[in-house]
Write a protein that holds these residues in place. Sequence first.
Motif, short mmCIF file in Angstrom:
data_model
loop_
_atom_site.label_atom_id
_atom_site.label_comp_id
_atom_site.label_asym_id
_atom_site.label_seq_id
_atom_site.Cartn_x
_atom_site.Cartn_y
_atom_site.Cartn_z
N ASP A 1 0.88 -1.17 0.00
CA ASP A 1 0.00 0.00 0.00
C ASP A 1 0.92 1.22 0.00
O ASP A 1 1.58 1.50 1.00
CB ASP A 1 -0.89 -0.02 1.24
CG ASP A 1 -1.87 1.15 1.28
OD1 ASP A 1 -2.05 1.81 0.24
OD2 ASP A 1 -2.46 1.39 2.36
N GLY B 1 1.55 5.13 -0.37
CA GLY B 1 1.02 6.49 -0.32
C GLY B 1 2.09 7.50 -0.66
O GLY B 1 3.23 7.15 -0.99
N ALA C 1 -1.19 -1.36 -4.23
CA ALA C 1 -2.10 -0.22 -4.33
C ALA C 1 -1.24 1.03 -4.26
O ALA C 1 -0.31 1.11 -3.45
CB ALA C 1 -3.10 -0.23 -3.18
N ILE C 2 -1.54 2.00 -5.10
CA ILE C 2 -0.68 3.18 -5.17
C ILE C 2 -1.53 4.44 -5.33
O ILE C 2 -2.58 4.42 -5.98
CB ILE C 2 0.34 3.04 -6.33
CG1 ILE C 2 1.43 4.10 -6.25
CG2 ILE C 2 -0.35 2.99 -7.68
CD1 ILE C 2 2.67 3.78 -7.07
N ALA C 3 -1.06 5.52 -4.72
CA ALA C 3 -1.84 6.76 -4.65
C ALA C 3 -1.72 7.58 -5.92
O ALA C 3 -1.05 8.62 -5.97
CB ALA C 3 -1.40 7.58 -3.44
N ASN D 1 -5.27 1.44 -8.06
CA ASN D 1 -5.38 2.69 -7.33
C ASN D 1 -5.58 2.41 -5.85
O ASN D 1 -6.24 1.45 -5.47
CB ASN D 1 -6.54 3.49 -7.90
CG ASN D 1 -6.89 4.70 -7.07
OD1 ASN D 1 -7.76 4.62 -6.20
ND2 ASN D 1 -6.23 5.81 -7.32
N ASP D 2 -5.01 3.26 -4.99
CA ASP D 2 -5.07 2.99 -3.56
C ASP D 2 -6.50 3.01 -3.02
O ASP D 2 -6.82 2.29 -2.06
CB ASP D 2 -4.19 3.96 -2.77
CG ASP D 2 -4.57 5.42 -2.96
OD1 ASP D 2 -5.16 5.77 -3.99
OD2 ASP D 2 -4.25 6.23 -2.06
N GLY E 1 -5.38 -1.05 3.70
CA GLY E 1 -5.01 -0.97 2.29
C GLY E 1 -4.43 -2.26 1.76
O GLY E 1 -4.82 -2.74 0.69
N VAL F 1 -5.85 -4.89 -1.10
CA VAL F 1 -5.08 -5.43 -2.22
C VAL F 1 -5.21 -6.94 -2.25
O VAL F 1 -5.42 -7.56 -3.30
CB VAL F 1 -3.60 -5.02 -2.12
CG1 VAL F 1 -2.79 -5.68 -3.22
CG2 VAL F 1 -3.44 -3.52 -2.20
#
Length: 338
Positions: free
Chosen positions: A18, A20, A71-73, A108-109, A316, A320
């Motif tokens: 996760d 951010g 997951a990425i912001a 997407n996060d 988060g 995922v």
Amino acid sequence: MVNDSKLDLSTNFAVVADIGGTNARFGRINLKTFELDRIQVFPCADYLNLTDALIAYRDQQDVALEHVAIAIACPAEGDSIQMTNHHWQFSVRGTREALGLTSFIVLNDFAAAAMSLLTLAKGETKKIGGGKKIESAPCAVLGAGTGLGVGHLVYLPNGDVMPLPGEGGHADWAPLNEKEWAIHEFLARRFDGRVSAERLLSGPGIENLYQAIAHYHDRAVPPLRAKTIGARALTGCDAIATETVNQFFASLGSFAGNLALTLNTRGGVYIAGGVVPKLLPLMAGSEFRTRFEQKGRFCNLAESIPCYVITAEHAGMRGVAQYLKQTLRKAPATADVD
């Protein structure tokens, strides 16, 4: 979502993350039991790119990098990924090839945050007003951290769920009273004429609000980090800090109520991210719920929709893993970038 994979249903473990704008959280997921272990947090600023951070995690935790889901912001569409509030950027396929991964899934996060709603146990949320949620109705999730994330979760007729990531945090912020118009004017001068919700409803947004409210009261204050402003508000030692947090919650309530109306989220509105749980003691006495329900002719609908603050750890990464679980269950043996 981007899936660059040859999915192997016999695999026992995968690495999930996760990521951010400030921290990258990594863990290993058991694909049989879906239990997380070997969790480690890395400051994003300490690493040049995602590949270096993954290698550091692999070496420090002695795990195999074979199947990775993150997951990425930022938007996660196509092969090229560029973080919104950090400098990391990468090619999905290039990263998979450089690390020799069998599969690499990027989402997407707040798609992950939406999927995490399926994993929450009793006691991992705190209800903030409203009626009873309707099972299998659409849900909204938002979260203040380095930025303001937004997503939704909808249930499909076949029993699957679909996360709907979005960039709602960058929608225009709408002031509702004289003080908020003054705040808007202050921030518009700072940000080239446009004020998005993220400029207020995030960690940096709290810092912006502190300066704007001090200016409204014709007070000179030093620039403070959001963590310090929050701590001062919690102790009540700084009136500007207290007013800042109250304004944050009022505007968050208006924004959350808008999300509830947009997709008729009778399944509930969930608040994730790192900021709100730390300020939770001040939420009940704020205007959050009043502003959430202040929706004119649709106030009765807004009043019926419950809000929850997510207090679970590693939500988060759990999201995922839930997405990976659904993907593995329904995927053919191979998959390409979609």
